[in-house]
Design an enzyme around this catalytic site. Structure first.
Site, PDB file in Angstrom:
ATOM      1  CG  HIS A   1      -2.072  -1.145   1.200  1.00 13.27           C
ATOM      2  ND1 HIS A   1      -2.841  -1.617   2.059  1.00 13.27           N
ATOM      3  CD2 HIS A   1      -2.576  -1.796  -0.106  1.00 13.27           C
ATOM      4  CE1 HIS A   1      -3.539  -2.572   1.787  1.00 13.27           C
ATOM      5  NE2 HIS A   1      -3.493  -2.625   0.391  1.00 13.27           N
TER       6      HIS A   1
ATOM      7  CG  HIS B   1      -7.022 -10.797  -7.517  1.00  7.47           C
ATOM      8  ND1 HIS B   1      -6.546 -10.600  -8.394  1.00  7.47           N
ATOM      9  CD2 HIS B   1      -7.639 -12.015  -7.490  1.00  7.47           C
ATOM     10  CE1 HIS B   1      -6.579 -11.558  -9.193  1.00  7.47           C
ATOM     11  NE2 HIS B   1      -7.206 -12.629  -8.588  1.00  7.47           N
TER      12      HIS B   1
ATOM     13  CB  SER C   1      -5.526  -1.845  -2.631  1.00  9.44           C
ATOM     14  OG  SER C   1      -6.342  -3.086  -2.977  1.00  9.44           O
TER      15      SER C   1
ATOM     16  CD  GLU D   1     -13.213  -9.941  -4.003  1.00  7.92           C
ATOM     17  OE1 GLU D   1     -13.469 -11.447  -3.692  1.00  7.92           O
ATOM     18  OE2 GLU D   1     -12.026  -9.598  -3.948  1.00  7.92           O
TER      19      GLU D   1
ATOM     20  CG  ASP E   1     -11.534 -15.129 -12.626  1.00 11.17           C
ATOM     21  OD1 ASP E   1     -10.403 -14.181 -12.327  1.00 11.17           O
ATOM     22  OD2 ASP E   1     -11.426 -16.210 -12.911  1.00 11.17           O
ATOM     23  N   GLY E   2     -11.066 -11.558 -11.619  1.00 13.73           N
ATOM     24  CA  GLY E   2      -9.911 -10.217 -11.998  1.00 13.73           C
ATOM     25  C   GLY E   2      -9.276 -10.893 -13.178  1.00 13.73           C
TER      26      GLY E   2
ATOM     27  CG  ASP F   1      -3.041  -7.852  -2.962  1.00 13.29           C
ATOM     28  OD1 ASP F   1      -2.712  -8.800  -2.503  1.00 13.29           O
ATOM     29  OD2 ASP F   1      -3.495  -6.921  -2.039  1.00 13.29           O
TER      30      ASP F   1
END
Length: 275
Positions: free
Chosen positions: A18, A41, A95, A113, A138-139, A159
């Site tokens: 971060h 994510h 994030s 997400e 789904d990222g 991430d």
């Protein structure tokens, strides 16, 4: 290993990823031209450090909680701590909320997400920001289709929760597809270090995909605690000018505060290119 965000919010790995995200966004804000942020994510956005998940691990006590006395006069670390503290001592922003706080009216955030419950919480958390959008999906699958952004400037954060045994391979594949569409973007790719071979292989995959400017950050907090991560890394493709120096300053300040019985050890090195 399952690295779902709620169990590890505010730990030393979050401090690394971060502060790096803040460093990139502060650089993008130097120009008036708009930028886009993509979080593949994203999690639920805001985490209750007194909740069951965070309480089960207590990892925030060895991460963000140790930065109470950290100086706030450094641009990156000061901005990061200001954002985190604005949510109160009992909560930690993920994030997407950190990115949302640094958006200007001309900028936007797309946060993805795949878990429905987490996605609903994320949507609620992002409501105050008109230019922040959450997507259920789904990222890995959704990210390439969102690129390139019309702004032509931006950062992509991958991430992953490392729920799948082939997560490193999925990351490399997603990056390759994204890179082909948006080779001028900055990419932040987080990974846990359980084996050195996996960490080294991921860097090699990014170089093979075409990354010509690739910086690696690593942070180790010392002796392993059973069941708890003690070493983490971040790969940055196309880091902005001055990013490496800013992160050296940040990690030099943070490392003595968060190690287990000794200062944490930070490593910054170029895997391709350099300044």
């Amino acid at each position: 290993m399952n690295y779902r965000h709620a169990y590890h919010a505010g730990n030393f790995a979050d401090v690394l990823k971060h502060t790096a995200l803040v460093a990139v966004l502060l650089h993008l804000r130097k120009k008036d031209a708009p930028f886009a942020v993509f979080d593949s994510h994203a999690g639920r956005g805001l985490y209750d450090l007194g909740g069951a998940e965070a309480g089960k691990t207590g990892e925030a006590q060895d991460g963000i909680a140790r930065l109470d006395a950290a100086p706030t006069d450094q641009p990156v670390l000061g901005t990061y701590l200001e954002i985190v503290r604005s949510f109160g001592r009992d909560h930690y922003p993920g994030s997407p909320l950190i990115a949302a706080r640094l958006l200007r009216p001309q900028d936007r955030l797309i946060a993805i997400e795949k878990h429905p419950e987490e996605s609903r919480a994320l949507t609620a958390a992002l409501q105050p920001w008109r230019k922040a959008q959450s997507i259920l999906g789904d990222g890995y699958a959704r990210l390439p289709a969102l690129l390139p952004p019309p702004e032509r400037r931006g950062v992509v954060l991958i991430d992953a929760p490392f729920e799948a045994p082939n997560e490193f391979e999925q990351i490399a594949g997603a990056f390759t597809k994204a890179w082909r569409r948006f080779a001028t973007g900055t990419y932040l790719i987080w990974f846990p270090i359980k084996t050195r071979n996996d960490a080294e292989a991921l860097g090699g995959e990014l170089r093979a995909a075409g990354a010509t400017k690739l910086l690696r950050l690593e942070l180790s907090v010392g002796a392993r605690v059973e069941g708890r991560l003690s070493e983490t890394g971040l790969l940055i493709v196309n880091p902005p000018y001055g990013f490496a120096a800013a992160m050296r300053q940040t990690l030099h300040t943070v490392s003595p505060l968060i190690g287990h019985n000794a200062p944490a050890k930070a490593r910054i090195d170029w895997l391709a290119g350099g300044e």
